[in-house]
Scaffold this active site. Structure first.
Site, PDB file in Angstrom:
ATOM      1  N   CYS A 117     -54.607  15.790 -16.065  1.00 41.20           N
ATOM      2  CA  CYS A 117     -53.890  17.073 -16.167  1.00 41.20           C
ATOM      3  C   CYS A 117     -54.837  18.251 -16.348  1.00 41.20           C
ATOM      4  O   CYS A 117     -54.420  19.398 -16.235  1.00 41.20           O
ATOM      5  CB  CYS A 117     -52.907  17.040 -17.325  1.00 41.20           C
ATOM      6  SG  CYS A 117     -51.681  15.748 -17.172  1.00 41.20           S
ATOM      7  N   HIS A 257     -51.430  23.912 -20.665  1.00 41.96           N
ATOM      8  CA  HIS A 257     -50.864  22.769 -19.943  1.00 41.96           C
ATOM      9  C   HIS A 257     -49.496  22.435 -20.537  1.00 41.96           C
ATOM     10  O   HIS A 257     -49.321  22.399 -21.746  1.00 41.96           O
ATOM     11  CB  HIS A 257     -51.816  21.579 -20.064  1.00 41.96           C
ATOM     12  CG  HIS A 257     -51.256  20.318 -19.504  1.00 41.96           C
ATOM     13  ND1 HIS A 257     -50.604  20.264 -18.303  1.00 41.96           N
ATOM     14  CD2 HIS A 257     -51.230  19.046 -20.008  1.00 41.96           C
ATOM     15  CE1 HIS A 257     -50.207  19.021 -18.074  1.00 41.96           C
ATOM     16  NE2 HIS A 257     -50.571  18.267 -19.093  1.00 41.96           N
ATOM     17  N   ASN A 287     -43.893  17.784 -17.235  1.00 39.93           N
ATOM     18  CA  ASN A 287     -45.346  17.775 -17.088  1.00 39.93           C
ATOM     19  C   ASN A 287     -45.683  17.491 -15.625  1.00 39.93           C
ATOM     20  O   ASN A 287     -45.482  16.383 -15.146  1.00 39.93           O
ATOM     21  CB  ASN A 287     -45.932  16.697 -18.012  1.00 39.93           C
ATOM     22  CG  ASN A 287     -47.439  16.600 -17.930  1.00 39.93           C
ATOM     23  OD1 ASN A 287     -48.071  17.209 -17.061  1.00 39.93           O
ATOM     24  ND2 ASN A 287     -48.014  15.823 -18.828  1.00 39.93           N
TER      25      ASN A 287
HETATM   26  N1  ACO Z   1     -35.672   8.135 -25.079  1.00 41.74           N
HETATM   27  C1  ACO Z   1     -35.329   7.602 -26.264  1.00 41.74           C
HETATM   28  N2  ACO Z   1     -36.197   7.039 -27.083  1.00 41.74           N
HETATM   29  C2  ACO Z   1     -37.498   7.012 -26.703  1.00 41.74           C
HETATM   30  C3  ACO Z   1     -37.912   7.532 -25.488  1.00 41.74           C
HETATM   31  C4  ACO Z   1     -36.944   8.115 -24.643  1.00 41.74           C
HETATM   32  N3  ACO Z   1     -37.255   8.655 -23.465  1.00 41.74           N
HETATM   33  N4  ACO Z   1     -39.257   7.362 -25.370  1.00 41.74           N
HETATM   34  C5  ACO Z   1     -39.661   6.746 -26.497  1.00 41.74           C
HETATM   35  N5  ACO Z   1     -38.595   6.517 -27.294  1.00 41.74           N
HETATM   36  C6  ACO Z   1     -38.581   5.871 -28.603  1.00 41.74           C
HETATM   37  C7  ACO Z   1     -39.739   4.940 -28.795  1.00 41.74           C
HETATM   38  O1  ACO Z   1     -39.441   3.699 -28.220  1.00 41.74           O
HETATM   39  C8  ACO Z   1     -39.824   4.884 -30.290  1.00 41.74           C
HETATM   40  O2  ACO Z   1     -38.867   3.972 -30.747  1.00 41.74           O
HETATM   41  P1  ACO Z   1     -39.219   2.941 -31.953  1.00 41.74           P
HETATM   42  O3  ACO Z   1     -39.570   3.814 -33.102  1.00 41.74           O
HETATM   43  O4  ACO Z   1     -37.950   2.186 -32.081  1.00 41.74           O
HETATM   44  O5  ACO Z   1     -40.365   2.157 -31.414  1.00 41.74           O
HETATM   45  C9  ACO Z   1     -39.401   6.264 -30.748  1.00 41.74           C
HETATM   46  O6  ACO Z   1     -38.726   6.850 -29.617  1.00 41.74           O
HETATM   47  C10 ACO Z   1     -40.523   7.185 -31.189  1.00 41.74           C
HETATM   48  O7  ACO Z   1     -41.564   7.089 -30.236  1.00 41.74           O
HETATM   49  P2  ACO Z   1     -42.885   7.950 -30.441  1.00 41.74           P
HETATM   50  O8  ACO Z   1     -43.856   7.573 -29.373  1.00 41.74           O
HETATM   51  O9  ACO Z   1     -43.344   7.901 -31.848  1.00 41.74           O
HETATM   52  O10 ACO Z   1     -42.321   9.415 -30.162  1.00 41.74           O
HETATM   53  P3  ACO Z   1     -43.101  10.772 -30.252  1.00 41.74           P
HETATM   54  O11 ACO Z   1     -42.399  11.684 -31.155  1.00 41.74           O
HETATM   55  O12 ACO Z   1     -44.569  10.573 -30.457  1.00 41.74           O
HETATM   56  O13 ACO Z   1     -42.927  11.345 -28.783  1.00 41.74           O
HETATM   57  C11 ACO Z   1     -44.074  11.522 -26.704  1.00 41.74           C
HETATM   58  C12 ACO Z   1     -43.385  10.592 -27.691  1.00 41.74           C
HETATM   59  C13 ACO Z   1     -43.083  12.559 -26.226  1.00 41.74           C
HETATM   60  C14 ACO Z   1     -44.603  10.699 -25.539  1.00 41.74           C
HETATM   61  C15 ACO Z   1     -45.256  12.246 -27.433  1.00 41.74           C
HETATM   62  O14 ACO Z   1     -46.042  11.300 -28.116  1.00 41.74           O
HETATM   63  C16 ACO Z   1     -46.120  12.997 -26.490  1.00 41.74           C
HETATM   64  O15 ACO Z   1     -45.721  13.986 -25.906  1.00 41.74           O
HETATM   65  N6  ACO Z   1     -47.408  12.607 -26.345  1.00 41.74           N
HETATM   66  C17 ACO Z   1     -48.323  13.269 -25.475  1.00 41.74           C
HETATM   67  C18 ACO Z   1     -48.118  12.787 -24.083  1.00 41.74           C
HETATM   68  C19 ACO Z   1     -48.803  13.662 -23.058  1.00 41.74           C
HETATM   69  O16 ACO Z   1     -49.027  14.822 -23.284  1.00 41.74           O
HETATM   70  N7  ACO Z   1     -49.123  13.083 -21.932  1.00 41.74           N
HETATM   71  C20 ACO Z   1     -49.661  13.812 -20.848  1.00 41.74           C
HETATM   72  C21 ACO Z   1     -51.075  13.587 -20.696  1.00 41.74           C
HETATM   73  S1  ACO Z   1     -51.720  14.532 -19.420  1.00 41.74           S
HETATM   74  C22 ACO Z   1     -52.222  13.612 -18.029  1.00 41.74           C
HETATM   75  O17 ACO Z   1     -53.389  13.589 -17.716  1.00 41.74           O
HETATM   76  C23 ACO Z   1     -51.241  12.874 -17.229  1.00 41.74           C
END
Ligand code: ACO
Length: 335
Positions: A117, A257, A287
């Site tokens: 990204c 980003h 994203n």
């Molecule tokens: N719907 C419902 N529940 C979900 C979903 C969904 N879509 N996705 C995950 N969950 C659940 C998980 O299974 C987890 O359940 P559990 O506690 O029973 O195991 C719970 O929600 C919490 O999951 P977390 O991963 O702790 O949630 P978090 O608040 O951290 O949010 C997220 C997850 C949105 C992915 C966040 O961590 C994030 O944005 N991280 C950065 C990702 C990013 O920026 N990526 C791009 C990189 S750039 C590139 O080069 C491509």
């Protein structure tokens, strides 16, 4: 003036957005998720998905043609085309070569650049060197993605986050004190396993096993990426500002980003910037990886949020792991 140093800036921008909109409600029908979860954890409400017959190079070419129109120059004036992408049309030839042919940039060298990204920031920083040195007068930098093609549509952890699109910028000479003033690029390959697509290369060539094990899809450890993102999105701009001889108080506008609104808000707090100084459109597009910064920049410009003479910071993080910031004085100045 070959190999001299001259000011370089953005002389035109353009974007390409697939028509098809996929909302959080639509996703509720595909995976076990909810509009409430996606909105509260990410800020995303909808994203664009390219039709099956639309490729990354097509989106890139449309964005490029619009950026050229905005810059007021023909494709034949481009000396170099760089496409930043994690979703090229194919392993090779480079997507940039497909774009070069499609838009008729007959005098252009062309190559792809892969920095997740952060790709557009890396491409902008790279392209700027060629204009600054006098080797080329105009360089086309494009961030273009069809991330939907590498999504596991059964994995709710990832498939709700991304979207398809492209954004482009035409780099060219600008007046003294305008354009690129500072650059910070960085990487930490030790974190490469936090965000990857493992198969299809020399390590795991494509075979029945890689397909059966879903190794051609994007995988991510979201929590770890989140922490890395907040740190780099707040620290990298400071290094780029320092190089420019500026301070965070000098920032007029920041174009981050667009991965997660919580990441952006946390970075803004650390930079002591109010929310109205940052452009956010991830609610509409999710994203879009390397396309996210040029799209946000284009929209910020079109909406008058980025004005002539403003100190603008572009910042991103991504797979690699990578990060980068560019500090610009917006506008063309006197050339
Ligand atoms: N719907 C419902 N529940 C979900 C979903 C969904 N879509 N996705 C995950 N969950 C659940 C998980 O299974 C987890 O359940 P559990 O506690 O029973 O195991 C719970 O929600 C919490 O999951 P977390 O991963 O702790 O949630 P978090 O608040 O951290 O949010 C997220 C997850 C949105 C992915 C966040 O961590 C994030 O944005 N991280 C950065 C990702 C990013 O920026 N990526 C791009 C990189 S750039 C590139 O080069 C491509």
């Amino acid at each position: 003036m070959p190999y001299g140093i001259r000011p370089v800036g953005i002389r035109g921008t353009g974007i390409s957005l697939p028509k098809r909109v996929l909302t959080n409600r639509d996703l509720e029908k595909i995976v076990d998720t909810s509009d409430e979860w996606i909105t509260s954890r990410t800020g995303i409400k909808s994203r664009r998905i390219a039709d099956d017959d639309v490729t990354t190079s097509m989106l890139a070419s449309e964005a490029a043609e619009r950026a050229l129109r905005d810059a007021g120059i023909g494709a034949d004036k481009i000396g170099l085309t760089i496409v930043a992408t994690i979703t090229p049309d194919m392993m090779f030839p480079a997507t940039a070569c497909l774009v070069q042919d499609r838009i008729g940039a007959k005098n252009s060298a062309a190559y792809d650049l892969e920095a997740g990204c952060t790709g557009f920031i890396y491409a902008l920083a790279t392209g700027a060197q060629f204009v600054s040195s006098g080797i080329y007068d105009h360089v086309l930098v494009i961030g273009a993605e069809t991330v939907s093609r590498i999504m596991d549509w059964e994995d709710r952890n990832t498939c709700v986050l991304f979207g398809d699109a492209a954004g482009a910028a035409v780099l060219g000479p600008v007046g003294e004190d305008y354009g690129v003033l500072g650059i910070d690029l960085g990487s930490d390959g030790g974190g490469g396993n936090l965000l990857d697509l493992p198969a299809g290369g020399s390590l795991h060539p494509a075979d029945e096993g890689t397909v059966a094990n879903k190794m051609h899809y994007l995988r991510m450890q979201g929590n770890e990426v989140f922490k890395f993102a907040v740190r780099t999105m707040s620290e990298s701009p400071l290094r780029a500002l320092d190089i420019a001889g500026l301070d965070k108080k000098d920032i007029d506008y920041i174009v981050p980003h667009q991965a997660n609104e919580r990441i952006i808000q946390a970075a803004l707090r650390r930079l002591q910037l109010s929310g109205d100084k940052a452009y956010i459109n991830l609610d509409r597009y999710g994203n879009t990886s390397a396309a996210s910064v040029p799209i946000a920049l284009h929209e910020a410009k079109e909406e008058g949020k980025v004005k002539d003479g403003d100190i603008v910071v572009l910042v991103a993080f991504g797979a690699g792991l990578t990060w980068g910031s560019v500090v610009l004085r917006w506008g063309r100045g006197e050339t």
